[in-house]
Design an enzyme around this catalytic site. Structure first.
Site, PDB file in Angstrom:
ATOM      1  N   TYR A  26       0.795  -1.234   0.000  1.00 42.72           N
ATOM      2  CA  TYR A  26       0.000   0.000   0.000  1.00 42.72           C
ATOM      3  C   TYR A  26       0.830   1.288   0.000  1.00 42.72           C
ATOM      4  O   TYR A  26       0.252   2.375  -0.015  1.00 42.72           O
ATOM      5  CB  TYR A  26      -0.949   0.002   1.213  1.00 42.72           C
ATOM      6  CG  TYR A  26      -1.946  -1.141   1.179  1.00 42.72           C
ATOM      7  CD1 TYR A  26      -2.926  -1.215   0.184  1.00 42.72           C
ATOM      8  CD2 TYR A  26      -1.896  -2.171   2.115  1.00 42.72           C
ATOM      9  CE1 TYR A  26      -3.835  -2.259   0.143  1.00 42.72           C
ATOM     10  CE2 TYR A  26      -2.801  -3.227   2.084  1.00 42.72           C
ATOM     11  CZ  TYR A  26      -3.760  -3.262   1.091  1.00 42.72           C
ATOM     12  OH  TYR A  26      -4.661  -4.300   1.034  1.00 42.72           O
ATOM     13  N   HIS A 103      -8.731   1.680  -5.951  1.00 44.36           N
ATOM     14  CA  HIS A 103      -7.943   0.714  -5.179  1.00 44.36           C
ATOM     15  C   HIS A 103      -6.472   1.073  -5.318  1.00 44.36           C
ATOM     16  O   HIS A 103      -5.972   1.237  -6.440  1.00 44.36           O
ATOM     17  CB  HIS A 103      -8.186  -0.712  -5.662  1.00 44.36           C
ATOM     18  CG  HIS A 103      -9.609  -1.117  -5.491  1.00 44.36           C
ATOM     19  ND1 HIS A 103     -10.136  -1.405  -4.254  1.00 44.36           N
ATOM     20  CD2 HIS A 103     -10.622  -1.222  -6.374  1.00 44.36           C
ATOM     21  CE1 HIS A 103     -11.422  -1.677  -4.398  1.00 44.36           C
ATOM     22  NE2 HIS A 103     -11.746  -1.576  -5.673  1.00 44.36           N
TER      23      HIS A 103
HETATM   24  O1  CA2 Z   1      -5.972  -1.790  -2.822  1.00 40.15           O
HETATM   25  C1  CA2 Z   1      -6.871  -1.262  -2.173  1.00 40.15           C
HETATM   26  O2  CA2 Z   1      -6.989  -0.044  -2.061  1.00 40.15           O
HETATM   27  C2  CA2 Z   1      -7.860  -2.151  -1.402  1.00 40.15           C
HETATM   28  O3  CA2 Z   1      -9.147  -1.576  -1.535  1.00 40.15           O
HETATM   29  C3  CA2 Z   1      -7.412  -2.122   0.047  1.00 40.15           C
HETATM   30  C4  CA2 Z   1      -8.202  -3.072   0.938  1.00 40.15           C
HETATM   31  C5  CA2 Z   1      -8.264  -4.468   0.341  1.00 40.15           C
HETATM   32  O4  CA2 Z   1      -9.125  -5.285   1.130  1.00 40.15           O
HETATM   33  C6  CA2 Z   1      -8.773  -4.454  -1.079  1.00 40.15           C
HETATM   34  O5  CA2 Z   1      -8.756  -5.770  -1.586  1.00 40.15           O
HETATM   35  C7  CA2 Z   1      -7.903  -3.565  -1.946  1.00 40.15           C
HETATM   36  C8  CA2 Z   1      -7.559  -3.215   2.313  1.00 40.15           C
HETATM   37  C9  CA2 Z   1      -7.256  -1.958   3.006  1.00 40.15           C
HETATM   38  C10 CA2 Z   1      -6.355  -2.265   4.159  1.00 40.15           C
HETATM   39  O6  CA2 Z   1      -5.416  -1.228   4.212  1.00 40.15           O
HETATM   40  C11 CA2 Z   1      -4.300  -1.441   4.939  1.00 40.15           C
HETATM   41  C12 CA2 Z   1      -3.332  -0.487   4.798  1.00 40.15           C
HETATM   42  C13 CA2 Z   1      -2.162  -0.631   5.467  1.00 40.15           C
HETATM   43  C14 CA2 Z   1      -1.965  -1.712   6.309  1.00 40.15           C
HETATM   44  C15 CA2 Z   1      -2.936  -2.656   6.443  1.00 40.15           C
HETATM   45  C16 CA2 Z   1      -4.120  -2.517   5.763  1.00 40.15           C
END
Ligand code: CA2
Length: 148
Positions: A26, A103
């Site tokens: 991310y 995303h």
């Molecule tokens: O890629 C994306 O933006 C997602 O929407 C992010 C979601 C995931 O479930 C989707 O499949 C794709 C998850 C967000 C969690 O964000 C975090 C960020 C940093 C550390 C842990 C989780």
């Protein structure tokens, strides 16, 4: 500023953790960075932004309903709800506002359960796998569609 020049930015479950964990997936930018970026890009196009992050589906749905009153369009990164929530889809289609699905990661290069989105065939704009710059791109595309 009138509703016709306001955007709602919604970030779903766990996006408050941005920049604190999983930087290889991310990146290192925080949620505050995302909200600032969107405000700057939208501001340059004459739009104000109302931003909310929630870990609760119902709170996001209530915000979508509220957007009907005072926003021209919605940008949403629904987090994991992307892949699970008919209720979120119903809220977005129910308010009849154009919306962008964003995303940060390339969901198509990850686990198979991330490759289905309940929103993909109703979103006006989709930006996937471009990091937080994807939010900026989504603002520009959305504003181009709704008119500057
Ligand atoms: O890629 C994306 O933006 C997602 O929407 C992010 C979601 C995931 O479930 C989707 O499949 C794709 C998850 C967000 C969690 O964000 C975090 C960020 C940093 C550390 C842990 C989780």
């Amino acid at each position: 500023m009138t509703a016709s020049h306001r955007l709602m930015l919604l970030n779903g479950p766990n996006l408050n953790l941005l920049g604190t964990r999983e930087p290889e997936v991310y990146g290192t930018a925080t949620l505050a960075d995302v909200e600032q970026l969107v405000a700057e890009v939208a501001g340059g196009l004459g739009y104000e932004v109302r931003a909310l992050q929630s870990n609760h589906e119902g709170i996001l749905i209530d915000a979508i309903h509220a957007a009907r009153e005072d926003c021209a369009a919605i940008l949403i990164n629904p987090g994991g709800l992307t892949h699970t929530s008919v209720a979120l889809r119903d809220a977005l289609t129910g308010v009849s506002l154009p919306f962008a699905e964003v995303h940060i990661s390339d969901v198509y290069a990850r686990e198979s359960f991330r490759q289905f989105s309940y929103l993909e065939n109703v979103a006006a704009v989709r930006v996937v796998g471009k990091g937080i710059d994807g939010y900026a791109e989504a603002v520009r595309e959305l504003v181009a569609q709704i008119g500057e």
